[in-house]
Write an enzyme that holds these catalytic residues in place. Structure first.
Site, PDB file in Angstrom:
ATOM      1  N   THR A   1       0.611  -0.962   0.109  1.00  0.00           N
ATOM      2  CA  THR A   1       0.204  -0.204   0.243  1.00  0.00           C
ATOM      3  C   THR A   1       0.666   1.184  -0.116  1.00  0.00           C
ATOM      4  OG1 THR A   1      -1.984  -1.297   1.166  1.00  0.00           O
ATOM      5  CG2 THR A   1      -1.640   1.148   1.503  1.00  0.00           C
ATOM      6  N   THR A   2       1.748   1.245   0.523  1.00  0.00           N
ATOM      7  CA  THR A   2       2.693   2.281   1.041  1.00  0.00           C
ATOM      8  C   THR A   2       3.564   2.491  -0.333  1.00  0.00           C
ATOM      9  OG1 THR A   2       2.619   1.649   3.205  1.00  0.00           O
ATOM     10  CG2 THR A   2       4.439   3.584   2.502  1.00  0.00           C
TER      11      THR A   2
ATOM     12  N   TYR B   1     -13.448  -4.796  -4.298  1.00  0.00           N
ATOM     13  CA  TYR B   1     -14.293  -4.169  -4.889  1.00  0.00           C
ATOM     14  C   TYR B   1     -15.181  -5.816  -4.910  1.00  0.00           C
ATOM     15  CZ  TYR B   1     -17.296  -2.956  -9.019  1.00  0.00           C
ATOM     16  OH  TYR B   1     -17.855  -1.834  -9.436  1.00  0.00           O
TER      17      TYR B   1
ATOM     18  N   TYR C   1      -3.057 -10.614   4.302  1.00  0.00           N
ATOM     19  CA  TYR C   1      -3.045  -9.463   4.985  1.00  0.00           C
ATOM     20  C   TYR C   1      -4.395  -8.608   4.466  1.00  0.00           C
ATOM     21  CZ  TYR C   1      -2.223  -4.042   4.155  1.00  0.00           C
ATOM     22  OH  TYR C   1      -2.153  -2.507   3.796  1.00  0.00           O
TER      23      TYR C   1
ATOM     24  N   ARG D   1      -9.512  -0.602   2.898  1.00  0.00           N
ATOM     25  CA  ARG D   1      -8.739  -0.306   0.996  1.00  0.00           C
ATOM     26  C   ARG D   1      -9.501  -1.699   0.643  1.00  0.00           C
ATOM     27  NH1 ARG D   1      -4.649   3.606   0.273  1.00  0.00           N
ATOM     28  NH2 ARG D   1      -3.691   4.261   2.544  1.00  0.00           N
TER      29      ARG D   1
ATOM     30  N   LYS E   1      -0.688 -10.155   7.812  1.00  0.00           N
ATOM     31  CA  LYS E   1      -0.773  -8.899   8.066  1.00  0.00           C
ATOM     32  C   LYS E   1      -1.964  -8.235   8.570  1.00  0.00           C
ATOM     33  CE  LYS E   1       0.409  -4.319   6.858  1.00  0.00           C
ATOM     34  NZ  LYS E   1       0.825  -2.980   5.471  1.00  0.00           N
TER      35      LYS E   1
ATOM     36  N   ILE F   1       4.566  -4.931  10.160  1.00  0.00           N
ATOM     37  CA  ILE F   1       5.053  -3.972   8.528  1.00  0.00           C
ATOM     38  C   ILE F   1       4.652  -2.651   8.651  1.00  0.00           C
ATOM     39  CG2 ILE F   1       4.340  -4.243   6.473  1.00  0.00           C
ATOM     40  CD1 ILE F   1       3.909  -7.248   6.830  1.00  0.00           C
TER      41      ILE F   1
END
Length: 280
Positions: free
Chosen positions: A46-47, A114, A140, A145, A168, A209
């Site tokens: 993501t980062t 989605y 994850y 998100r 995560k 993380i």
């Protein structure tokens, strides 16, 4: 199962210059992380703004990370998405390039966004990916998100898949994280939120993380090490001193704030891919 890492993995930003990946600054960021003693490095998360990178850019980041890091610290590559075929293709690319480089990395796969999969659909999704790519995999969970939460019971089922080696947890729900740790004792659970790091360690997480460790590894790492070695009070004192920074890094959508802070340090240009805009 042997953890991929314990302690701190940095979720690396992807530096840009005029909308192109800034490879010299990227290399400097990597070397800085390793010099500071980071326990693992995650790319294409993501980062790292992975969804806005082209397939060619994703391949280039994988190649660059393998060549630059090698075996110095464990490598993790985010390959998440919502189409299993595309995810598998990228995972197989990681596996083949790593084989050539003589490295065995891990992959990280988020719940599909989605599509809003059912629990059975989530299990089948991760089963297909892990059984095909055959690399150690971190599951994850980041419902903010993806739009779907992997509940603890479903996560426990997924965690028994052969190649799943970590979780995560970025749900932001400490009660859920506690349940996941209790139901998945065979694998490491990692905090996905700097602001919940110490509470997560207290319920059994094996590390984090981290976004904040892009700025400095040592404080993030020391919180974990102090707690892990039986010094909870100094860990709490350090965590409380760092908490305002951690909160500021999530005052806007990640990685907007952390890129702004890295730019202030002169380490990158304050550049992001649309739809994200720099914090002024």
């Amino acid at each position: 199962m042997q953890p991929i890492f314990t302690g701190v993995a940095t979720a690396m930003v992807t530096p840009f210059d005029q909308d192109q990946i800034d490879w010299p600054r990227f290399q400097n960021l990597i070397e800085r992380q390793i010099e500071q003693g980071v326990d693992a490095l995650l790319f294409l998360g993501t980062t790292g703004e992975m969804p806005t990178l082209s397939h060619a850019e994703r391949h280039a980041v994988i190649d660059f990370a393998l060549a630059t890091v090698g075996k110095r610290v464990p490598l993790i590559f985010g390959i998440g998405g919502n189409d299993p075929t595309t995810i598998i293709d990228l995972g197989l690319y990681v596996a083949e390039q790593a084989r050539v480089a003589g490295v065995r990395p891990a992959i990280m796969v988020s719940a599909p966004y989605y599509n809003k999969a059912t629990p059975d659909g989530l299990y089948a999704f991760f089963q297909k990916i892990t059984n095909t790519v055959k690399l150690p995999t971190i599951i994850y969970n980041i419902p903010g998100r993806t739009g779907v939460n992997i509940d603890p019971t479903t996560m426990a089922k997924i965690a028994r898949l052969r190649y799943v080696a970590g979780i995560k947890e970025a749900s932001g729900n400490l009660h859920q994280i506690t349940q996941v740790v209790a139901l998945c004792p065979q694998i490491a659970v990692y905090s996905g939120d700097d602001t919940l790091a110490l509470p997560c360690y207290a319920v059994g997480c094996r590390g984090i993380i981290s976004v904040a460790s892009n700025l400095a590894v040592t404080p993030v790492q020391n919180i974990y090490r102090l707690y892990d070695t039986g010094h909870p009070e100094p860990a709490l004192t350090l965590f409380q001193s760092q908490l305002p920074l951690y909160q500021s890094l999530f005052r806007m959508v990640n990685p907007i704030p952390v890129k702004a802070e890295l730019a202030k340090l002169g380490l990158i240009k304050n550049a992001l891919r649309l739809p994200l805009l720099p914090d002024k």
